[in-house]
Design a protein around this motif. Structure first.
Motif, PDB file in Angstrom:
ATOM      1  N   GLY A   1     -11.655 -28.419  10.825  1.00 14.49           N
ATOM      2  CA  GLY A   1     -10.962 -29.685  10.649  1.00 14.49           C
ATOM      3  C   GLY A   1     -11.951 -30.816  10.817  1.00 14.49           C
ATOM      4  O   GLY A   1     -13.058 -30.627  11.332  1.00 14.49           O
TER       5      GLY A   1
ATOM      6  N   VAL B   1      -6.786 -24.032  10.405  1.00 15.17           N
ATOM      7  CA  VAL B   1      -7.133 -25.378   9.944  1.00 15.17           C
ATOM      8  C   VAL B   1      -6.350 -26.397  10.756  1.00 15.17           C
ATOM      9  O   VAL B   1      -5.109 -26.327  10.826  1.00 15.17           O
TER      10      VAL B   1
ATOM     11  N   THR C   1      -5.907 -28.700   3.501  1.00  8.89           N
ATOM     12  CA  THR C   1      -6.896 -27.632   3.330  1.00  8.89           C
ATOM     13  C   THR C   1      -7.515 -27.704   1.945  1.00  8.89           C
ATOM     14  O   THR C   1      -8.731 -27.563   1.780  1.00  8.89           O
TER      15      THR C   1
END
Length: 299
Positions: free
Chosen positions: A61, A246, A270
């Motif tokens: 991230g 994520v 994503t």
């Protein structure tokens, strides 16, 4: 760094066969907040993450998404006066450690969980020689070792550093060498899980490749040692990790097998990360950027 599949047996980390083994570490709806006069800012919200023995798992991230806060919580390293677990649980080898005291957390740090931080110069004692810092880790976490010096030499060799480094001070080593020292300190604890928080940040490309190769080799040598890799580099994650989580705006928005998630992302954030990671310029000659806001809910 692109996301193309590596050649068979070259630069890839073969998935470990963990099957249905019990989780080494597991979080159940974990929420972490930072308190201030203005109120509580949530850094992690409802995060459920599982790492099993032998796995290499990525937590990715952008900066500020909550990755490092999550990692520090796994070792009870949240700021004492401001950081707090607001909800959920942390289980380590089946034990609920969520409300552990500082003394109890100290029994878990190093073994079964050790962490390598992204800025080694900030975490090494500047006035203590490298050998003594590694020896301190061995004495504290591996009481079975009677003679520490041979073990220090073994650890230096394992992380591919010359024995002479034991006499050096941190400022006398390069960034890549200091990162290897942190690895040696962590391995001196015989961890079952190694948390690597951006281990290649600020290193040149050649040194990055050397550190990643070392981590890969260590995992294979040590057998069932798991790794939780905190990163924003999807190219590294593609090559090194079997599974991925994520994070976006403090929430885990997508999870799954790494190459499946990155090849066919289900969440728009994503997908935007993958597009930005391609390092391709558009018609205006500019790199792809992530614009606007995304919902943290699965679409």
């Amino acid at each position: 760094m692109g996301l193309s599949a590596p050649s068979e047996g070259v630069g890839s980390s073969a998935p470990m066969q963990v099957g249905g083994s019990a989780p080494l570490i597991e979080t159940d709806g974990l929420s972490i907040g930072y308190r201030s006069r203005a109120g509580v800012m949530m850094a992690v919200q409802r995060a459920s993450v599982v790492v099993r023995p032998g796995e290499s798992v990525a937590l990715v991230g952008e900066s500020g998404s909550g990755k490092s806060t999550f990692a520090r919580a796994m070792l009870g390293l949240l700021p004492e006066k401001t950081g707090r677990i607001e909800a959920g649980r942390i289980l380590i080898e089946g034990r609920d450690v969520t409300r552990y005291t500082t003394a109890q957390w100290e029994t878990l740090r190093g073994h079964p969980i050790a962490m390598v931080f992204q800025d080694p110069l900030s975490f090494l004692n500047p006035v203590m020689r490298i050998g003594k810092q590694i020896a301190e880790s061995v004495r504290r976490h591996d009481p079975s070792v009677r003679r520490v010096e041979p073990r220090v030499g073994e650890l230096l060799e394992r992380v591919r550093l010359p024995a002479a480094c034991a006499r050096a001070f941190p400022h006398e080593l390069s960034g890549g060498m200091r990162q290897r020292v942190l690895l040696a300190i962590a391995l001196g604890c015989r961890p079952r899980l190694l948390i690597a928080d951006e281990p290649t940040t600020a290193l040149d490309v050649t040194t990055q490749a050397e550190i990643l190769s070392l981590l890969r080799d260590l995992r294979h040598e040590l057998g069932d040692m798991a790794m939780l890799l905190i990163s924003h580099d999807l190219g590294v994650v593609w090559h090194e990790c079997e599974r991925i989580y994520v994070m976006f705006r403090s929430c885990v928005v997508e999870e799954g097998v790494t190459r499946e998630v990155l090849a066919r992302p289900a969440h728009p954030y994503t997908a935007a990360l993958v597009e930005a990671a391609q390092a391709a310029r558009n018609a205006q000659g500019q790199f792809t950027t992530i614009e606007g806001e995304f919902s943290t809910a699965q679409d």
